[in-house]
Design a protein around this motif. Structure first.
Motif, PDB file in Angstrom:
ATOM      1  N   GLN A  19      14.148  -5.685  16.154  1.00 18.99           N
ATOM      2  CA  GLN A  19      13.582  -6.647  15.524  1.00 18.99           C
ATOM      3  C   GLN A  19      12.811  -6.177  14.062  1.00 18.99           C
ATOM      4  O   GLN A  19      11.474  -5.155  14.867  1.00 18.99           O
ATOM      5  N   VAL A  20      13.422  -6.288  12.835  1.00 19.49           N
ATOM      6  CA  VAL A  20      12.947  -5.468  11.959  1.00 19.49           C
ATOM      7  C   VAL A  20      11.414  -5.956  11.542  1.00 19.49           C
ATOM      8  O   VAL A  20      11.653  -7.577  11.372  1.00 19.49           O
ATOM      9  N   GLN A  21      10.503  -5.573  11.472  1.00 20.99           N
ATOM     10  CA  GLN A  21       9.045  -6.312  11.329  1.00 20.99           C
ATOM     11  C   GLN A  21       8.249  -5.788  10.475  1.00 20.99           C
ATOM     12  O   GLN A  21       8.155  -4.737  10.426  1.00 20.99           O
ATOM     13  N   LEU A  22       7.621  -6.270   9.364  1.00 21.50           N
ATOM     14  CA  LEU A  22       6.108  -5.719   8.539  1.00 21.50           C
ATOM     15  C   LEU A  22       4.764  -5.975   8.809  1.00 21.50           C
ATOM     16  O   LEU A  22       5.207  -7.825   8.711  1.00 21.50           O
ATOM     17  N   VAL A  23       3.355  -5.867   9.135  1.00 22.94           N
ATOM     18  CA  VAL A  23       2.312  -6.758   9.592  1.00 22.94           C
ATOM     19  C   VAL A  23       1.219  -5.972   9.126  1.00 22.94           C
ATOM     20  O   VAL A  23       1.411  -4.701   9.056  1.00 22.94           O
ATOM     21  N   GLU A  24       1.114  -6.937   8.405  1.00 21.35           N
ATOM     22  CA  GLU A  24      -0.620  -6.962   7.430  1.00 21.35           C
ATOM     23  C   GLU A  24      -1.849  -6.956   8.383  1.00 21.35           C
ATOM     24  O   GLU A  24      -1.717  -7.405   8.719  1.00 21.35           O
ATOM     25  N   SER A  25      -2.776  -5.946   7.597  1.00 26.63           N
ATOM     26  CA  SER A  25      -4.430  -6.219   8.651  1.00 26.63           C
ATOM     27  C   SER A  25      -4.932  -5.823   7.784  1.00 26.63           C
ATOM     28  O   SER A  25      -4.802  -5.190   6.649  1.00 26.63           O
ATOM     29  N   GLY A  26      -6.395  -6.041   7.484  1.00 30.04           N
ATOM     30  CA  GLY A  26      -7.176  -5.681   6.936  1.00 30.04           C
ATOM     31  C   GLY A  26      -7.929  -6.803   6.270  1.00 30.04           C
ATOM     32  O   GLY A  26      -8.989  -5.889   5.142  1.00 30.04           O
ATOM     33  N   GLY A  27      -7.153  -7.981   6.228  1.00 29.49           N
ATOM     34  CA  GLY A  27      -7.948  -9.045   5.077  1.00 29.49           C
ATOM     35  C   GLY A  27      -9.500  -9.255   5.571  1.00 29.49           C
ATOM     36  O   GLY A  27      -9.441  -9.180   7.036  1.00 29.49           O
ATOM     37  N   GLY A  28      -9.962  -9.989   5.201  1.00 27.85           N
ATOM     38  CA  GLY A  28     -11.238 -10.860   5.629  1.00 27.85           C
ATOM     39  C   GLY A  28     -12.039 -11.100   4.156  1.00 27.85           C
ATOM     40  O   GLY A  28     -11.648 -11.436   3.028  1.00 27.85           O
ATOM     41  N   LEU A  29     -13.148 -11.742   4.475  1.00 27.58           N
ATOM     42  CA  LEU A  29     -14.155 -12.045   3.447  1.00 27.58           C
ATOM     43  C   LEU A  29     -14.927 -10.760   2.894  1.00 27.58           C
ATOM     44  O   LEU A  29     -15.780 -10.672   3.625  1.00 27.58           O
ATOM     45  N   VAL A  30     -14.892 -11.162   1.652  1.00 28.52           N
ATOM     46  CA  VAL A  30     -15.602  -9.975   1.388  1.00 28.52           C
ATOM     47  C   VAL A  30     -16.627 -10.739   0.464  1.00 28.52           C
ATOM     48  O   VAL A  30     -16.243 -11.241  -1.050  1.00 28.52           O
ATOM     49  N   GLN A  31     -18.308 -10.081  -0.268  1.00 25.16           N
ATOM     50  CA  GLN A  31     -18.923 -10.403  -1.472  1.00 25.16           C
ATOM     51  C   GLN A  31     -18.086 -10.012  -3.112  1.00 25.16           C
ATOM     52  O   GLN A  31     -17.667  -8.403  -2.775  1.00 25.16           O
ATOM     53  N   ALA A  32     -18.237 -10.003  -4.048  1.00 23.29           N
ATOM     54  CA  ALA A  32     -17.553  -9.569  -5.296  1.00 23.29           C
ATOM     55  C   ALA A  32     -18.570  -8.181  -5.552  1.00 23.29           C
ATOM     56  O   ALA A  32     -19.754  -8.228  -4.988  1.00 23.29           O
ATOM     57  N   GLY A  33     -17.858  -7.492  -5.877  1.00 26.54           N
ATOM     58  CA  GLY A  33     -18.490  -6.107  -5.833  1.00 26.54           C
ATOM     59  C   GLY A  33     -17.694  -5.052  -4.282  1.00 26.54           C
ATOM     60  O   GLY A  33     -17.562  -3.828  -4.884  1.00 26.54           O
ATOM     61  N   GLY A  34     -17.934  -5.908  -3.904  1.00 23.91           N
ATOM     62  CA  GLY A  34     -16.975  -5.036  -2.159  1.00 23.91           C
ATOM     63  C   GLY A  34     -16.000  -4.649  -2.067  1.00 23.91           C
ATOM     64  O   GLY A  34     -14.837  -4.846  -3.170  1.00 23.91           O
ATOM     65  N   SER A  35     -14.862  -4.469  -1.056  1.00 26.70           N
ATOM     66  CA  SER A  35     -14.251  -3.364  -0.940  1.00 26.70           C
ATOM     67  C   SER A  35     -13.388  -4.212   0.200  1.00 26.70           C
ATOM     68  O   SER A  35     -13.619  -4.317   1.142  1.00 26.70           O
ATOM     69  N   LEU A  36     -12.417  -3.475   0.723  1.00 27.31           N
ATOM     70  CA  LEU A  36     -11.211  -3.939   1.025  1.00 27.31           C
ATOM     71  C   LEU A  36     -10.071  -3.289   1.601  1.00 27.31           C
ATOM     72  O   LEU A  36      -9.603  -2.889  -0.017  1.00 27.31           O
ATOM     73  N   ARG A  37      -9.952  -2.533   2.525  1.00 22.08           N
ATOM     74  CA  ARG A  37      -8.528  -1.925   2.708  1.00 22.08           C
ATOM     75  C   ARG A  37      -7.521  -2.309   3.256  1.00 22.08           C
ATOM     76  O   ARG A  37      -7.527  -2.778   5.243  1.00 22.08           O
ATOM     77  N   LEU A  38      -6.281  -2.759   3.015  1.00 24.91           N
ATOM     78  CA  LEU A  38      -5.388  -3.784   3.591  1.00 24.91           C
ATOM     79  C   LEU A  38      -4.115  -2.390   3.860  1.00 24.91           C
ATOM     80  O   LEU A  38      -3.523  -1.832   2.864  1.00 24.91           O
ATOM     81  N   SER A  39      -3.781  -2.486   5.053  1.00 19.45           N
ATOM     82  CA  SER A  39      -2.647  -1.912   5.798  1.00 19.45           C
ATOM     83  C   SER A  39      -1.369  -2.749   6.348  1.00 19.45           C
ATOM     84  O   SER A  39      -1.507  -3.980   6.331  1.00 19.45           O
ATOM     85  N   CYS A  40      -0.731  -1.934   5.942  1.00 21.96           N
ATOM     86  CA  CYS A  40       1.124  -2.910   6.284  1.00 21.96           C
ATOM     87  C   CYS A  40       1.853  -2.146   7.907  1.00 21.96           C
ATOM     88  O   CYS A  40       2.125  -1.202   6.622  1.00 21.96           O
ATOM     89  N   ALA A  41       2.099  -2.733   8.181  1.00 23.87           N
ATOM     90  CA  ALA A  41       3.093  -1.220   9.279  1.00 23.87           C
ATOM     91  C   ALA A  41       3.904  -2.175  10.227  1.00 23.87           C
ATOM     92  O   ALA A  41       4.521  -2.444   9.466  1.00 23.87           O
ATOM     93  N   ALA A  42       5.082  -0.836   9.150  1.00 23.27           N
ATOM     94  CA  ALA A  42       6.672  -1.773   9.370  1.00 23.27           C
ATOM     95  C   ALA A  42       7.443  -1.202  10.689  1.00 23.27           C
ATOM     96  O   ALA A  42       6.828   0.084  11.305  1.00 23.27           O
ATOM     97  N   SER A  43       7.812  -2.331  11.490  1.00 24.61           N
ATOM     98  CA  SER A  43       8.134  -1.462  12.652  1.00 24.61           C
ATOM     99  C   SER A  43      10.166  -1.745  12.911  1.00 24.61           C
ATOM    100  O   SER A  43      10.520  -2.739  12.269  1.00 24.61           O
ATOM    101  N   GLY A  44      10.707  -1.380  13.809  1.00 26.77           N
ATOM    102  CA  GLY A  44      12.022  -1.998  13.609  1.00 26.77           C
ATOM    103  C   GLY A  44      13.651  -0.792  12.622  1.00 26.77           C
ATOM    104  O   GLY A  44      13.912  -0.937  13.381  1.00 26.77           O
ATOM    105  N   ARG A  45      12.878  -0.175  11.828  1.00 26.90           N
ATOM    106  CA  ARG A  45      13.615   0.966  11.027  1.00 26.90           C
ATOM    107  C   ARG A  45      13.025   1.171  10.424  1.00 26.90           C
ATOM    108  O   ARG A  45      11.600   1.278  10.090  1.00 26.90           O
ATOM    109  N   THR A  46      13.053   2.462  10.100  1.00 26.87           N
ATOM    110  CA  THR A  46      12.272   3.447   8.275  1.00 26.87           C
ATOM    111  C   THR A  46      12.075   2.764   7.502  1.00 26.87           C
ATOM    112  O   THR A  46      13.596   2.785   6.981  1.00 26.87           O
ATOM    113  N   PHE A  47      10.992   2.466   6.889  1.00 32.49           N
ATOM    114  CA  PHE A  47      11.268   2.053   5.439  1.00 32.49           C
ATOM    115  C   PHE A  47      10.810   3.406   4.029  1.00 32.49           C
ATOM    116  O   PHE A  47      11.289   3.436   3.023  1.00 32.49           O
TER     117      PHE A  47
END
Length: 126
Positions: free
Chosen positions: A1-29
């Motif tokens: 089963q082909v799947q894309l799963v995001e992670s890394g979101g959240g609540l942050v104050q203005a000026g801050g940083s976040l790093r989002l990641s997306c892991a793919a499975s089921g096939r290579t992209f």
């Protein structure tokens, strides 16, 4: 089963940083364009960034240039979005996506991307 799963979101104050990641499975992209889109409540889904298969061509919406960085690791089948200097207007659900019809040139059209993750929420407080 082909799947894309995001992670890394959240609540942050203005000026801050976040790093989002997306892991793919089921096939290579590794041969395809991968991108990030976002959707705020009551608004259409909009393009944020895209990266071609070999990372040679990278695209950003003007509003995030200089603040966001997209990258990919084809050995791990992942794409990431480093978000710095976040602003309240960056608040949205962020989606990763794959365009299996393109590899060397990316588009900004949401309709060109045929595989999508479920999204991760990013909230930036002022």
């Amino acid at each position: 089963q082909v799947q894309l799963v995001e992670s890394g979101g959240g609540l942050v104050q203005a000026g801050g940083s976040l790093r989002l990641s997306c892991a793919a499975s089921g096939r290579t992209f590794s041969s395809y364009v991968m991108g990030w889109f976002r959707q705020a409540p009551g608004k259409e889904r909009e393009f944020v960034a895209a990266i071609t298969w070999n990372s040679r061509n990278i695209y950003y919406v003007d509003s995030v240039k200089g603040r966001f960085t997209i990258s990919r690791d084809n050995t791990k089948n992942t794409v990431s979005l480093q978000m710095n200097s976040l602003k309240p207007e960056d608040t949205a659900t962020y989606f990763c996506a794959v365009d299996t019809a393109r590899s060397g040139v990316a588009t900004r059209d949401v309709n060109d991307y045929d595989l999508w993750g479920q999204g991760t929420q990013v909230t930036v407080s002022s």
